[in-house]
Design an enzyme around this catalytic site. Structure first.
Site, PDB file in Angstrom:
ATOM      1  N   GLY A  14      -8.061   4.202 -25.267  1.00 42.68           N
ATOM      2  CA  GLY A  14      -8.529   2.956 -25.880  1.00 42.68           C
ATOM      3  C   GLY A  14      -7.941   2.814 -27.272  1.00 42.68           C
ATOM      4  CB  THR A  15      -7.353   5.340 -29.930  1.00 38.18           C
ATOM      5  OG1 THR A  15      -8.710   5.770 -29.981  1.00 38.18           O
ATOM      6  CG2 THR A  15      -6.738   5.393 -31.312  1.00 38.18           C
TER       7      THR A  15
ATOM      8  CB  CYS B 177     -15.104   8.676 -35.244  1.00 34.83           C
ATOM      9  SG  CYS B 177     -14.704   7.838 -33.738  1.00 34.83           S
TER      10      CYS B 177
ATOM     11  CB  THR C 280       6.480  11.172 -17.819  1.00 33.72           C
ATOM     12  OG1 THR C 280       7.857  11.444 -18.032  1.00 33.72           O
ATOM     13  CG2 THR C 280       6.146  11.324 -16.340  1.00 33.72           C
TER      14      THR C 280
HETATM   15  C1  LIG Z   1     -14.270   4.694 -27.201  1.00 29.70           C
HETATM   16  C2  LIG Z   1     -13.798   3.473 -27.854  1.00 29.70           C
HETATM   17  C3  LIG Z   1     -12.489   3.356 -28.334  1.00 29.70           C
HETATM   18  C4  LIG Z   1     -11.512   4.509 -28.272  1.00 29.70           C
HETATM   19  O1  LIG Z   1     -11.173   4.872 -26.994  1.00 29.70           O
HETATM   20  P1  LIG Z   1     -10.465   6.316 -26.713  1.00 29.70           P
HETATM   21  O2  LIG Z   1     -10.089   6.251 -25.291  1.00 29.70           O
HETATM   22  O3  LIG Z   1     -11.477   7.346 -27.042  1.00 29.70           O
HETATM   23  O4  LIG Z   1      -9.296   6.399 -27.614  1.00 29.70           O
HETATM   24  C5  LIG Z   1     -12.110   2.184 -28.923  1.00 29.70           C
HETATM   25  N1  LIG Z   1     -12.974   1.158 -29.052  1.00 29.70           N
HETATM   26  C6  LIG Z   1     -14.235   1.222 -28.616  1.00 29.70           C
HETATM   27  C7  LIG Z   1     -15.127   0.049 -28.768  1.00 29.70           C
HETATM   28  C8  LIG Z   1     -14.691   2.377 -28.007  1.00 29.70           C
HETATM   29  O5  LIG Z   1     -15.949   2.443 -27.587  1.00 29.70           O
END
Ligand SMILES: *Cc1c(COP(=O)(O)O)cnc(C)c1O
Length: 393
Positions: free
Chosen positions: A71-72, A324, A237
């Site tokens: 997600g990051t 975090c 990859t």
């Molecule tokens: C968990 C989260 C992320 C980060 O996702 P990762 O896969 O841990 O990098 C970003 N935004 C929100 C709103 C999240 O809950």
């Protein structure tokens, strides 16, 4: 010991069906999707099937789906990638004070590169104001990024309305939907978004996989350079098994969205009511526009970390703020943004429910929680009342 996992906003347990679909790609189907032979093509085809599956769920075209490593990374690619690629059109950007750090810190980076960023405030419920959004848009505004549903307090923003305002003003709109995908609409046409981030580890998929939806007309500068995978937006990859798992997880999430939302809303409201019966306790964030699985409360005069550790000894897993900010021991920027007194910021606890959560789990948690709070209050040197603290604001 009984275990009650109430930290589903941090991550979810891998679904068994998802794991089953992944396993062949961790065993015999190990080819590199870029290889021309059939072992490579077998992996390549599986990725493209997953892309097709995801695009049907999001109501997009397959070529608008970029698979990333988290997600990051999706957030970074959207924010950094869009701003850098489109900076001749303008260098002003808009976001909010309650974004996940994956978005917030990307904007901080862009400020160092000479971009100007407006951070929209939220009200005491955690919602942004549409008039403020309109007023913040300038001639040189190119991008707005606003979180769909917040990871700490669960507040849901009016994404359709925000998209409409951005669209009318020719501002590209990105939303971080990592927490939203289990419970809310993800049809990109319906929402009107240009860029949308999702991740796998919040929807019972494997950790380390993300999706960025990018509308066809929008251009991005890649942040990872190399072999040109993922339409050149994300070289490296492909993590084939994770991609397969994430697509399956999203499919399951979209199928169960309605009934699971209704089930969890009832449990959430029951739990909130019981918590608020406890003295000097306050709900953080909106009551209605809130994720079905999120409960965030402050227990006045108590350190949130102490509650988490004492509950952990009872097999109950919850969180202070986001994962975090738990590491940094700083009071959460989201709780701060609500304008709460500092006394309440340090004492916030997030309980996030999931597909395995039952009413018995919540009753067990309440039973263990009440004496914990009582004990910590007795130990606390501060002995103020909630009404005094709120009045002095
Ligand atoms: C968990 C989260 C992320 C980060 O996702 P990762 O896969 O841990 O990098 C970003 N935004 C929100 C709103 C999240 O809950």
């Amino acid at each position: 010991m009984r275990e009650v996992y109430l930290d589903n906003a941090a991550t979810t347990k891998l679904d068994e069906k998802v794991l089953e679909e992944m396993l062949p790609f961790l065993r015999e189907k190990y080819g590199n999707p870029s290889s021309l032979h059939s072992k490579g093509q077998e992996a390549k085809n599986a990725i493209e099937e997953s892309r097709e599956k995801v695009s049907v769920i999001l109501n997009s075209k397959p070529e608008e789906i970029i698979f990333t490593g988290s997600g990051t990374e999706s957030d970074n690619l959207a924010v950094l990638g869009y701003a850098r690629k489109n900076q001749e059109k303008g260098r002003h950007l808009i976001t909010t004070t309650i974004e996940h750090h994956a978005v917030l810190d990307a904007f901080k980076k862009l400020e160092k590169e000479g971009f100007e960023v407006t951070y929209l405030n939220v009200n005491s419920e955690g919602k942004i104001n549409m008039e403020e959004l309109k007023d913040s848009i300038r001639e040189d505004t190119i991008l707005a990024s606003i979180i769909y549903a917040n990871n700490e307090i669960g507040v849901i923003q009016e994404i359709k309305e925000i998209s409409r305002i951005c669209g009318e003003n020719n501002v590209t709109f990105h939303t971080d939907a990592c927490q939203a995908a289990n419970y809310l609409e993800t049809d990109v046409e319906e929402l009107g978004v240009d860029l949308m981030s999702l991740n796998s580890s919040k929807i019972y998929g494997p950790k380390g996989a993300g999706i960025l939806y990018k509308s066809k007309g929008k251009e991005l500068e890649p942040i990872v350079h190399g072999g040109g995978q993922e339409f050149n937006f994300r070289s490296g990859t492909e993590n084939v098994a994770n991609i397969i798992g994430m697509a399956k997880a999203l499919e399951k999430a979209s199928k169960h969205r309605q009934e699971e939302s209704e089930r969890l809303k009832k449990l959430r409201d029951y739990f909130i009511n019981e918590l608020l019966k406890m003295e000097n306790t306050k709900l953080n964030g909106a009551k209605e526009d809130r994720l079905p699985n999120n409960i965030n409360v402050s227990f006045l005069n108590i350190e949130g970390e102490s509650v988490i550790l004492m509950l952990s000894e009872e097999g109950i897993y919850a969180s202070t703020g986001s994962a975090c900010s738990s590491n940094s021991l700083e009071s959460s920027h989201v709780i701060k943004a609500l304008g709460l007194p500092a006394e309440l910021g340090h004492s916030s606890i997030r309980f996030s429910l999931g597909k395995d959560t039952t009413k018995e789990d919540l009753n067990y948690t309440l039973e263990k929680l009440r004496p914990v709070i009582k004990k910590l209050r007795q130990m606390s040197p501060l002995n103020k009342n909630l009404s005094e603290v709120l009045e002095n604001e």
